[in-house]
Scaffold this motif. Sequence first.
Motif, PDB file in Angstrom:
ATOM      1  N   ASN A  45       0.987  -1.214   0.123  1.00  0.00           N
ATOM      2  CA  ASN A  45       0.165   0.097   0.192  1.00  0.00           C
ATOM      3  C   ASN A  45       0.921   1.296  -0.056  1.00  0.00           C
ATOM      4  N   ASP A  53      -4.903   2.762  -1.636  1.00  0.00           N
ATOM      5  CA  ASP A  53      -6.140   2.363  -0.759  1.00  0.00           C
ATOM      6  C   ASP A  53      -6.970   1.159  -1.477  1.00  0.00           C
ATOM      7  N   ASP A  54      -6.204   0.003  -1.499  1.00  0.00           N
ATOM      8  CA  ASP A  54      -6.533  -1.299  -2.219  1.00  0.00           C
ATOM      9  C   ASP A  54      -5.754  -2.415  -1.777  1.00  0.00           C
ATOM     10  N   ILE A  91      -2.060   8.052   5.323  1.00  0.00           N
ATOM     11  CA  ILE A  91      -3.368   7.915   5.162  1.00  0.00           C
ATOM     12  C   ILE A  91      -4.344   8.897   4.701  1.00  0.00           C
ATOM     13  N   PRO A  95     -10.458   8.529   3.177  1.00  0.00           N
ATOM     14  CA  PRO A  95     -10.013   7.248   2.941  1.00  0.00           C
ATOM     15  C   PRO A  95     -11.359   6.254   2.515  1.00  0.00           C
ATOM     16  N   ARG A  96     -10.811   5.289   1.947  1.00  0.00           N
ATOM     17  CA  ARG A  96     -11.722   4.003   1.474  1.00  0.00           C
ATOM     18  C   ARG A  96     -12.559   3.592   2.769  1.00  0.00           C
ATOM     19  N   TYR A 100      -7.920   1.890   9.932  1.00  0.00           N
ATOM     20  CA  TYR A 100      -6.761   0.874   9.299  1.00  0.00           C
ATOM     21  C   TYR A 100      -5.888   0.274  10.357  1.00  0.00           C
TER      22      TYR A 100
END
Length: 401
Positions: A45, A53-54, A91, A95-96, A100
């Motif tokens: 990441n 963000d995946d 981050i 964010p998605r 986290y």
Amino acid sequence: MAEWPTVRFHELSAEEKSAFSKPYGSAITKEDYLPQGIPVVRGVNLGQGIFLDDEFVFISEEKADRMPGANLAPGDLVFTHRGTIGQVSMIPRSPRYDRYVLSTSQVKARLDFERALPEFYYYWFIAPGGRHELLGNASTVGVPGIGQPVATIKSLKVPHPPLPVQRAIAALLRALDDKIAVDNRISVTADELRKLRLSAFLGSDKGNEERPLSSVAKFINGRAFTKDATGSGRMVVRIAELNSGPGRATVYNDIEVSERHLARPGDILFAWSGSLTVVRWFRPEAIINQHIFKVVPIDGVPAWLAFDLVQTKLAVFKGIAADKATTMGHIQRHHLDEPVMVPLGDQIAKLDAELGPLWDRALLAEQEAQLLAQLRDTLLPKLMAGEIRVRDAEKVVEDAL
């Protein structure tokens, strides 16, 4: 040149106990991974821009709750301390996911936003001065790592310009990164549309024929080098440059070579050993080395069609290479006679009128992204060292955008 004060990084931390922290020992193992839950931030990441963000693995909320110091929030900086050291990320502000968690190979730095802008320090740590400071205590014996990672990162010396200056510099660099990201999306989207249209056509009965791949293009092997690199001249395109572009290990050479061994923007390059990758070259003129074919379409075959047909055979080629008892798997020239489905001549012209512009647009976007990345990488160290005024850099960026 601006004279900014220098402070220890921990002096800019948020007022909380675990502002700088990491999970310890085997706090997270593969046995903890779940199909969904709280995403774990790993090196993957951190390696593609400010944050990817995946591509997460997940742990349970209960597990994340037991590691409060490892939880991440928008604006937190993340440093890799083991493995691919030197990676830095942040981050995203939007964010998605709501939450986290750090992996055990990363360190978190949460800053006091009233004194320190995370975006500014992200850019500082990827600039030469910041990388030098970050890697000063790194060990490359065995698995690369930073000793006593939390204490080391807390003690790093960093500049502390006024907050308005931090904001202006970060906004300038982020504008370039945002435009680069837009260009990259344009390129990817144009390529995907072209491939979908070609795949649909080849799956229809509108006029196709099976031919050897070698009948649609010439595969010209690159130059075998016997002369040491000079450190100047043109880039030598090796497999590494096909996969990720120029890096610190990129070789340059000032030898003269024939036209057949040169790569120019829009040329198709195919690594016939190792990664077995095919790419559209979009960088400046370069010299092709002997592990790469330049794919030259035969008269009547557009470049995009030759490229896509080579791509359709990559899985077959990788299977052939995997069967070879060599460290670096490869294919041989006779494997280029593998059959492919090709539109008939009159259909190629019709498809080219529709799909050729998509190929050209993708190439243009890649070239623009490269130029903007060069501009960003030129401005970055100068801005971070205070060698160029923000308003002067803003004028340069405005002209580029």
